[in-house]
Design an enzyme around this catalytic site. Structure first.
Site, mmCIF file in Angstrom:
data_model
loop_
_atom_site.group_PDB
_atom_site.id
_atom_site.type_symbol
_atom_site.label_atom_id
_atom_site.label_comp_id
_atom_site.label_asym_id
_atom_site.label_seq_id
_atom_site.Cartn_x
_atom_site.Cartn_y
_atom_site.Cartn_z
ATOM 1 N N PRO A 190 27.815 59.750 14.653
ATOM 2 C CA PRO A 190 27.247 58.568 14.297
ATOM 3 C C PRO A 190 28.458 57.460 13.993
ATOM 4 O O PRO A 190 28.560 56.282 14.010
ATOM 5 C CB PRO A 190 26.482 58.329 13.548
ATOM 6 N N GLU B 37 26.450 68.144 8.018
ATOM 7 C CA GLU B 37 27.726 66.879 7.580
ATOM 8 C C GLU B 37 28.131 66.817 8.682
ATOM 9 O O GLU B 37 28.919 65.415 8.898
ATOM 10 C CB GLU B 37 28.229 67.542 6.479
ATOM 11 N N ARG C 174 21.566 59.903 35.510
ATOM 12 C CA ARG C 174 20.753 59.206 36.667
ATOM 13 C C ARG C 174 20.705 58.022 37.222
ATOM 14 O O ARG C 174 20.422 57.200 39.076
ATOM 15 C CB ARG C 174 19.417 59.295 36.199
ATOM 16 N N ASP D 229 16.067 48.507 37.164
ATOM 17 C CA ASP D 229 15.786 49.277 35.855
ATOM 18 C C ASP D 229 16.718 48.343 35.098
ATOM 19 O O ASP D 229 17.354 47.838 34.947
ATOM 20 C CB ASP D 229 16.051 50.901 35.581
HETATM 21 N N1 SAH Z 1 27.943 63.264 7.545
HETATM 22 C C1 SAH Z 1 27.995 62.137 9.108
HETATM 23 C C2 SAH Z 1 26.917 62.391 10.083
HETATM 24 C C3 SAH Z 1 26.682 64.308 9.987
HETATM 25 S S1 SAH Z 1 25.366 64.306 11.386
HETATM 26 C C4 SAH Z 1 28.116 60.880 8.788
HETATM 27 O O1 SAH Z 1 27.841 60.670 8.668
HETATM 28 O O2 SAH Z 1 28.946 60.081 10.037
HETATM 29 C C5 SAH Z 1 25.649 65.789 12.469
HETATM 30 C C6 SAH Z 1 25.770 65.708 14.037
HETATM 31 O O3 SAH Z 1 24.321 64.572 14.635
HETATM 32 C C7 SAH Z 1 26.695 64.825 13.890
HETATM 33 O O4 SAH Z 1 27.950 65.551 13.780
HETATM 34 C C8 SAH Z 1 27.234 64.493 15.092
HETATM 35 O O5 SAH Z 1 27.113 65.118 16.005
HETATM 36 C C9 SAH Z 1 25.501 64.329 15.328
HETATM 37 N N2 SAH Z 1 25.003 63.024 15.663
HETATM 38 C C10 SAH Z 1 24.477 62.238 13.582
HETATM 39 N N3 SAH Z 1 23.822 61.119 14.226
HETATM 40 C C11 SAH Z 1 24.171 60.438 15.893
HETATM 41 C C12 SAH Z 1 24.367 59.502 16.403
HETATM 42 N N4 SAH Z 1 23.967 57.580 15.423
HETATM 43 N N5 SAH Z 1 24.704 59.866 18.089
HETATM 44 C C13 SAH Z 1 25.076 60.291 18.186
HETATM 45 N N6 SAH Z 1 25.137 62.201 17.227
HETATM 46 C C14 SAH Z 1 25.144 61.580 16.650
#
Ligand code: SAH
Length: 247
Positions: free
Chosen positions: A88, A116, A154, A169
């Protein structure tokens, strides 16, 4: 496009990347997607891939060893790699990034976090790029990696059938897509726009272009600042603006 997805939940990724279009693209040799279970790289008989966080606090952290060893094994195969961490905290994914990845000649290795997240040394030492699906938190990177792979695959020429081309698209030409209709021509008192039944291809093309501009102006006006507009587009936009004032 060659991809390998590293995950603790291989089933989620496999289910998402073996659907009709990706399956066909794989059969045509346009994409190759391997899903690797990180537990295969765990060291104990319980196949432990996570551990408590240093410093305390809630949740678990993905251990570095399985990730390092999985990436090193792929590296040893000799191909140039690009290692992408789903996170994220990464750059928000977009059509432009999908297009870039669809042309990537290096093998793409996607790391899916869980809990986490991963031990940060993985990010420091192995990761070339971090991609986010958007400003929200998922429980794992699997669905995010599958979404990125599908969006990129795609766009590979030939991946979609001729009847399902990506060119119309949303985002392909910088605009949102025009509205679509199928039979029946009148459904619950709502009629399909007459022009679509007219058989006049030039009229239909003009209607669709104007509707695409209208959808973009209404929903994502900022996209219009980045598109090269033709004289016809500018005329349509003027019409749309005066129609908006009237309506
Ligand atoms: N503690 C972290 C989130 C962990 S969520 C933080 O706040 O930054 C667990 C996993 O889900 C992450 O390691 C990532 O691989 C995935 N993930 C969560 N949200 C995501 C998003 N918006 N985009 C891509 N991967 C995501």
């Amino acid at each position: 496009m060659k991809c390998e997805v590293l995950t603790l939940f291989p089933g989620i990724v496999s289910a998402a990347v073996t659907d009709s279009i990706l399956k066909r693209a794989a059969e045509k040799g346009l994409v190759e997607i391997k899903v690797t279970d990180l537990r295969d790289f765990a060291h104990d008989r319980h196949r432990t891939a996570d551990d408590y966080p240093f410093g305390g606090g809630p949740g678990m952290v993905m251990k570095p060893e399985p990730l390092f060893e999985a990436v090193e094994k792929i590296k040893a195969e000799g191909e140039p790699l690009k290692v992408i961490l789903m996170s994220p905290q990464g750059t928000v994914f977009s059509h432009a990034k999908a297009l870039e990845l669809s042309k990537e000649t290096r093998k793409l290795v996607f790391i899916c976090g869980r809990y986490e997240g991963i031990d940060d040394r993985v990010r420091q030492a192995l990761v070339d790029e971090e991609i986010s699906l958007g400003d929200f938190v998922l429980s794992g990177g699997e669905i995010a990696a599958a979404a990125v792979i599908e969006a990129a695959a795609r766009l590979i020429p030939g991946a979609l059938g001729a009847d399902e081309s990506a060119e119309n698209d949303s985002f392909y030409d910088g605009l949102l897509d025009y509205p679509h209709y199928t039979r029946p021509a009148v459904f619950r008192d709502i009629a399909v726009p007459d022009v679509l039944l007219s058989g006049n291809h030039e009229e239909i093309r003009r209607w669709r272009r104007k509707e695409a501009l209208k959808a973009t102006l209404r929903r994502r006006p900022e996209l219009l600042e980045k598109v090269e507009l033709s004289a016809e587009d500018k005329k349509f936009l003027k019409e749309i603006e005066s129609e908006m004032w009237e309506g």
